[in-house]
Write an enzyme that holds these catalytic residues in place. Structure first.
Site, PDB file in Angstrom:
ATOM      1  N   ASP A 228      17.799  99.099 -66.374  1.00  0.00           N
ATOM      2  CA  ASP A 228      17.880 100.330 -67.152  1.00  0.00           C
ATOM      3  C   ASP A 228      19.048 101.203 -66.691  1.00  0.00           C
ATOM      4  O   ASP A 228      19.541 101.083 -65.572  1.00  0.00           O
ATOM      5  CB  ASP A 228      16.588 101.156 -66.979  1.00  0.00           C
ATOM      6  CG  ASP A 228      15.399 100.537 -67.691  1.00  0.00           C
ATOM      7  OD1 ASP A 228      15.508  99.399 -68.197  1.00  0.00           O
ATOM      8  OD2 ASP A 228      14.340 101.202 -67.718  1.00  0.00           O
ATOM      9  N   ASP A 229      19.441 102.107 -67.563  1.00  0.00           N
ATOM     10  CA  ASP A 229      20.330 103.256 -67.276  1.00  0.00           C
ATOM     11  C   ASP A 229      21.821 102.980 -67.369  1.00  0.00           C
ATOM     12  O   ASP A 229      22.622 103.888 -67.207  1.00  0.00           O
ATOM     13  CB  ASP A 229      20.048 103.891 -65.902  1.00  0.00           C
ATOM     14  CG  ASP A 229      18.680 104.561 -65.824  1.00  0.00           C
ATOM     15  OD1 ASP A 229      17.949 104.528 -66.825  1.00  0.00           O
ATOM     16  OD2 ASP A 229      18.349 105.102 -64.759  1.00  0.00           O
TER      17      ASP A 229
ATOM     18  N   HIS B  89      17.482  98.709 -61.963  1.00  0.00           N
ATOM     19  CA  HIS B  89      18.510  99.589 -62.536  1.00  0.00           C
ATOM     20  C   HIS B  89      19.906  99.074 -62.186  1.00  0.00           C
ATOM     21  O   HIS B  89      20.141  98.686 -61.042  1.00  0.00           O
ATOM     22  CB  HIS B  89      18.338 101.017 -62.014  1.00  0.00           C
ATOM     23  CG  HIS B  89      17.040 101.655 -62.429  1.00  0.00           C
ATOM     24  ND1 HIS B  89      15.856 101.405 -61.780  1.00  0.00           N
ATOM     25  CD2 HIS B  89      16.755 102.499 -63.453  1.00  0.00           C
ATOM     26  CE1 HIS B  89      14.875 102.082 -62.384  1.00  0.00           C
ATOM     27  NE2 HIS B  89      15.395 102.753 -63.399  1.00  0.00           N
TER      28      HIS B  89
HETATM   29 ZN   LIG Z   1      15.880 105.146 -66.960  1.00  0.00          ZN
END
Ligand SMILES: [Zn+2]
Length: 247
Positions: free
Chosen positions: A57-58, A203
């Protein structure tokens, strides 16, 4: 980052669209919990046994995503990258590289903010903007959505449905957003009590986390590789995880 800030409730899971519409004005929250995994295994990312879905993610983030891509390539792993629209706008070429490397692209929202403070229209517009941004940069229409912090309002559920996005959370995380995370801690967190057929949250950017925490994520890969191999698990993206249609 930091999904733990929001208490796992495990309520409101499994609402059909009609049920969701009926609760349209009521606050409703979906978050990871052991109860939620049993009530809504598809939402939690439970797929076929013998397979683990790896997700990041991100990103995309020019300071960290290239290193993650290189490490994944060395391992022969493909994953799903839940991208932020605001990050894609800053690095569209990198978003395209992720897709070109054979990874799946998913939607994490346009800005990294909890849906719980947003109205239905703003929620829809945020997810749509991110989806369009990702599709434009990568040439691939995303099919999966994961809300920031893993929290999902009823408005978020409806918006995802309207935008033809399936929602998926995770069954295991590396808590790699923390400053104190190490490769060992990330691998231990992922593998402790790992559910066969589970989905792992990591992440590829520190844009909402402790600076350079992605280095711990990278350091965890060899340990995760051994852990997955010991369990006979094949690594792949969410789209190949055999997640059953939820309804
Ligand atoms: Zn996030």
């Amino acid at each position: 980052m930091n999904p733990r800030r929001l208490a796992p409730l495990g309520i409101g899971i499994g609402l059909g669209v009609a049920g969701a519409a009926a609760l349209h004005t009521a606050p409703s929250l979906i978050a990871l919990s052991s109860i939620g995994r049993h009530l809504a295994p598809s939402l939690a990312g439970v797929g076929e046994r013998g397979h683990v879905a790896l997700t990041f993610d991100d990103g995309p983030d020019p300071s960290s995503t290239p290193a993650v891509l290189e490490a994944l390539d060395e391992l022969g792993w493909r994953a799903t990258f839940f991208m932020l629209g605001e990050m894609v706008r800053k690095a569209p070429g990198l978003a395209a590289e992720v897709a070109a490397a054979g990874h799946e692209v998913g939607v994490h929202g346009d800005r990294h903010r909890t849906l719980l403070r947003l109205g239905p229209r703003t929620t829809h517009d945020d997810i749509k903007r991110a989806t369009d941004e990702i599709a434009s940069a990568t040439g691939v229409q995303p099919t999966w959505y994961r809300p920031p912090f893993g929290t999902l309002s009823v408005g978020g559920l409806l918006a995802a449905r309207q935008l033809d996005l399936r929602v998926v959370l995770w069954t295991a995380w590396g808590r790699d957003w923390r400053a104190e995370a190490t490769g060992t801690s990330v691998a231990d967190d992922v593998l402790e009590g790992f559910i066969d057929g589970g989905t792992v949250l990591l992440h590829d950017s520190d844009c909402t986390s402790a600076p350079e925490c992605w280095r711990a994520t990278l350091d965890s890969f060899p340990l995760l590789g051994k852990g997955f191999a010991d369990r006979g698990l094949v690594v792949g993206p969410v789209g190949e995880h055999g997640i059953a249609a939820s309804r």
